[in-house]
Design a protein around this motif. Structure first.
Motif, PDB file in Angstrom:
ATOM      1  N   ASP A 138      75.282 102.817 -33.035  1.00 34.45           N
ATOM      2  CA  ASP A 138      75.897 103.236 -31.962  1.00 34.45           C
ATOM      3  C   ASP A 138      76.764 104.461 -32.404  1.00 34.45           C
ATOM      4  O   ASP A 138      76.895 105.590 -31.666  1.00 34.45           O
ATOM      5  N   CYS A 139      77.501 104.130 -33.421  1.00 32.49           N
ATOM      6  CA  CYS A 139      78.706 104.900 -33.661  1.00 32.49           C
ATOM      7  C   CYS A 139      78.257 106.364 -34.414  1.00 32.49           C
ATOM      8  O   CYS A 139      78.549 107.383 -34.024  1.00 32.49           O
ATOM      9  N   ALA A 140      76.921 106.328 -35.304  1.00 32.36           N
ATOM     10  CA  ALA A 140      76.717 107.383 -35.656  1.00 32.36           C
ATOM     11  C   ALA A 140      75.976 108.364 -34.569  1.00 32.36           C
ATOM     12  O   ALA A 140      76.286 109.587 -34.982  1.00 32.36           O
ATOM     13  N   ALA A 141      75.425 107.646 -34.009  1.00 28.13           N
ATOM     14  CA  ALA A 141      74.676 108.673 -32.778  1.00 28.13           C
ATOM     15  C   ALA A 141      75.734 109.252 -32.090  1.00 28.13           C
ATOM     16  O   ALA A 141      75.721 110.463 -31.469  1.00 28.13           O
ATOM     17  N   VAL A 142      76.683 108.493 -31.535  1.00 28.15           N
ATOM     18  CA  VAL A 142      77.839 109.111 -30.554  1.00 28.15           C
ATOM     19  C   VAL A 142      78.556 110.095 -31.323  1.00 28.15           C
ATOM     20  O   VAL A 142      78.796 111.161 -31.026  1.00 28.15           O
ATOM     21  N   PHE A 143      78.882 109.719 -32.804  1.00 28.31           N
ATOM     22  CA  PHE A 143      79.515 110.819 -33.478  1.00 28.31           C
ATOM     23  C   PHE A 143      78.777 112.130 -33.582  1.00 28.31           C
ATOM     24  O   PHE A 143      79.487 113.372 -33.393  1.00 28.31           O
ATOM     25  N   ALA A 144      77.594 112.149 -33.955  1.00 29.03           N
ATOM     26  CA  ALA A 144      76.769 113.344 -34.068  1.00 29.03           C
ATOM     27  C   ALA A 144      76.900 113.931 -32.884  1.00 29.03           C
ATOM     28  O   ALA A 144      76.808 115.345 -32.792  1.00 29.03           O
ATOM     29  N   ALA A 145      76.641 113.391 -31.757  1.00 31.50           N
ATOM     30  CA  ALA A 145      76.587 114.068 -30.300  1.00 31.50           C
ATOM     31  C   ALA A 145      77.912 114.772 -30.100  1.00 31.50           C
ATOM     32  O   ALA A 145      78.233 115.781 -29.646  1.00 31.50           O
ATOM     33  N   LEU A 146      79.097 114.152 -30.667  1.00 28.00           N
ATOM     34  CA  LEU A 146      80.387 114.706 -29.991  1.00 28.00           C
ATOM     35  C   LEU A 146      80.935 115.681 -31.070  1.00 28.00           C
ATOM     36  O   LEU A 146      81.634 116.296 -30.660  1.00 28.00           O
ATOM     37  N   ASP A 147      80.094 115.702 -32.227  1.00 26.43           N
ATOM     38  CA  ASP A 147      80.482 116.886 -33.088  1.00 26.43           C
ATOM     39  C   ASP A 147      79.778 118.092 -32.828  1.00 26.43           C
ATOM     40  O   ASP A 147      78.848 118.754 -33.184  1.00 26.43           O
ATOM     41  N   LEU A 148      80.516 118.653 -31.727  1.00 29.45           N
ATOM     42  CA  LEU A 148      79.730 119.970 -31.028  1.00 29.45           C
ATOM     43  C   LEU A 148      79.434 120.995 -31.797  1.00 29.45           C
ATOM     44  O   LEU A 148      78.630 121.791 -31.498  1.00 29.45           O
ATOM     45  N   ASP A 149      80.372 121.310 -33.069  1.00 30.81           N
ATOM     46  CA  ASP A 149      80.028 122.526 -33.822  1.00 30.81           C
ATOM     47  C   ASP A 149      79.349 122.209 -35.149  1.00 30.81           C
ATOM     48  O   ASP A 149      78.985 122.849 -35.808  1.00 30.81           O
ATOM     49  N   GLY A 150      78.885 120.813 -35.346  1.00 29.21           N
ATOM     50  CA  GLY A 150      78.001 120.425 -36.333  1.00 29.21           C
ATOM     51  C   GLY A 150      78.644 120.583 -37.716  1.00 29.21           C
ATOM     52  O   GLY A 150      78.031 120.455 -38.736  1.00 29.21           O
ATOM     53  N   SER A 151      80.036 120.574 -37.595  1.00 27.21           N
ATOM     54  CA  SER A 151      80.908 120.558 -39.031  1.00 27.21           C
ATOM     55  C   SER A 151      80.988 119.437 -39.547  1.00 27.21           C
ATOM     56  O   SER A 151      81.222 119.462 -40.791  1.00 27.21           O
ATOM     57  N   PRO A 200      77.365 112.513 -24.160  1.00 28.06           N
ATOM     58  CA  PRO A 200      77.457 111.396 -25.291  1.00 28.06           C
ATOM     59  C   PRO A 200      78.853 110.626 -25.340  1.00 28.06           C
ATOM     60  O   PRO A 200      78.909 109.447 -25.746  1.00 28.06           O
ATOM     61  N   ALA A 201      79.901 111.191 -24.612  1.00 30.21           N
ATOM     62  CA  ALA A 201      81.332 110.567 -24.606  1.00 30.21           C
ATOM     63  C   ALA A 201      81.125 109.212 -23.730  1.00 30.21           C
ATOM     64  O   ALA A 201      81.926 108.603 -23.740  1.00 30.21           O
ATOM     65  N   ASN A 202      80.212 109.357 -22.807  1.00 31.30           N
ATOM     66  CA  ASN A 202      79.996 107.819 -21.924  1.00 31.30           C
ATOM     67  C   ASN A 202      80.051 106.753 -22.762  1.00 31.30           C
ATOM     68  O   ASN A 202      80.613 105.654 -22.333  1.00 31.30           O
ATOM     69  N   HIS A 203      79.644 106.854 -24.226  1.00 32.94           N
ATOM     70  CA  HIS A 203      79.437 105.747 -25.127  1.00 32.94           C
ATOM     71  C   HIS A 203      80.401 105.504 -26.308  1.00 32.94           C
ATOM     72  O   HIS A 203      80.335 104.825 -27.196  1.00 32.94           O
TER      73      HIS A 203
END
Length: 183
Positions: free
Chosen positions: A136-149, A173-176
Motif C-alpha cells: 500500500d505504501c508503494a502504491a500511495v507513494f507512487a501516486a503522490l509523487d506528482l512530478d515522477g521524481s 491517492p492521498a485518501n490512503h
C-alpha cells in the motif's frame, strides 16, 4: 462532510489512538510524534524535536481538544468526526490548522535531510508509525509523487495532507496515506 471524509477520518483516528483505548487524548497526540522520532535510525536534532512537540501540542489545543464535547479530556471517534465537520471546513485554513505539524513530520520523514522523501523513507516511517503495509505504501507513494521524481518534496507532501483532511475526491491517492480506505 462526505461519507468519504468520515472513512478517512476514522482511518486517521485508528492511527492517532496510539494506546488503542478508543479515545484520543493529549498523551496520544504526543505519542504520535514520539513514534515518528523513534522510527528514525538516529535521533533528530533538539530543535526538530522541540518544533514537533510544540506543533503537536498546538494541534491538540487548536484542533483536537475543542472536539471534546463532554469535557472528559478525551475525544472518541464520534466527537472527532463531529469536530472535523466543524473545524476542517475551509481548505484556506490549512496553513494554520495542519501545515505546522506537517512541516515537522516532513523533517522527520526526510531521514537523510535532502529536502525530499524517497520511497524507502516514506515506507519506513508510515509502516512503523501508521502500520501501512508495504504494498500500500508503494502504491500511495507512487501516486503522490506528482512530478515522477522519485521523491516527495515539501509541496507534494503538503498537497497530500491537505487533500486527505479537506478533500472529497474518491480517487485521490492521498485518501490512503494513513492506510487503505475502503470506499
Amino acid at each position: 462532510m462526505t461519507a468519504l471524509q468520515d472513512l478517512k477520518y476514522s482511518q486517521w483516528f485508528r492511527g492517532a489512538d496510539v494506546d488503542g483505548d478508543g479515545f484520543i487524548t493529549q498523551h496520544d497526540v504526543r505519542r504520535m510524534s514520539e513514534r515518528y522520532i523513534n522510527a528514525r535510525e538516529s535521533t533528530p536534532d533538539a530543535e526538530t524535536v522541540r518544533r514537533l512537540t510544540e506543533g503537536m501540542d498546538q494541534f491538540w489545543s487548536n484542533v483536537i481538544a475543542p472536539m471534546d464535547q463532554d469535557g472528559d479530556g478525551k475525544v472518541d471517534v464520534r466527537e472527532m468526526t463531529a469536530g472535523f465537520k466543524s473545524v476542517l471546513t475551509d481548505r484556506a485554513l490549512y496553513p494554520q490548522q495542519i501545515a505546522p505539524v506537517t512541516n515537522c513530520f516532513f523533517d522527520l520523514v526526510d531521514l537523510n535531510a535532502d529536502g525530499k522523501i524517497d520511497q524507502a523513507e516514506f515506507q519506513q516511517m508510515f509502516d512503523a508509525v501508521a502500520a501501512v503495509p508495504g504494498e500500500d505504501c508503494a502504491a500511495v507513494f507512487a501516486a503522490l509523487d506528482l512530478d515522477g521524481s522519485g521523491g516527495l518534496d515539501r509541496d507534494e507532501f503538503h498537497q497530500a495532507l491537505e487533500e486527505f483532511f479537506y478533500g472529497n475526491d474518491p480517487d485521490a491517492p492521498a485518501n490512503h496515506i494513513f492506510g487503505k480506505v475502503i470506499t
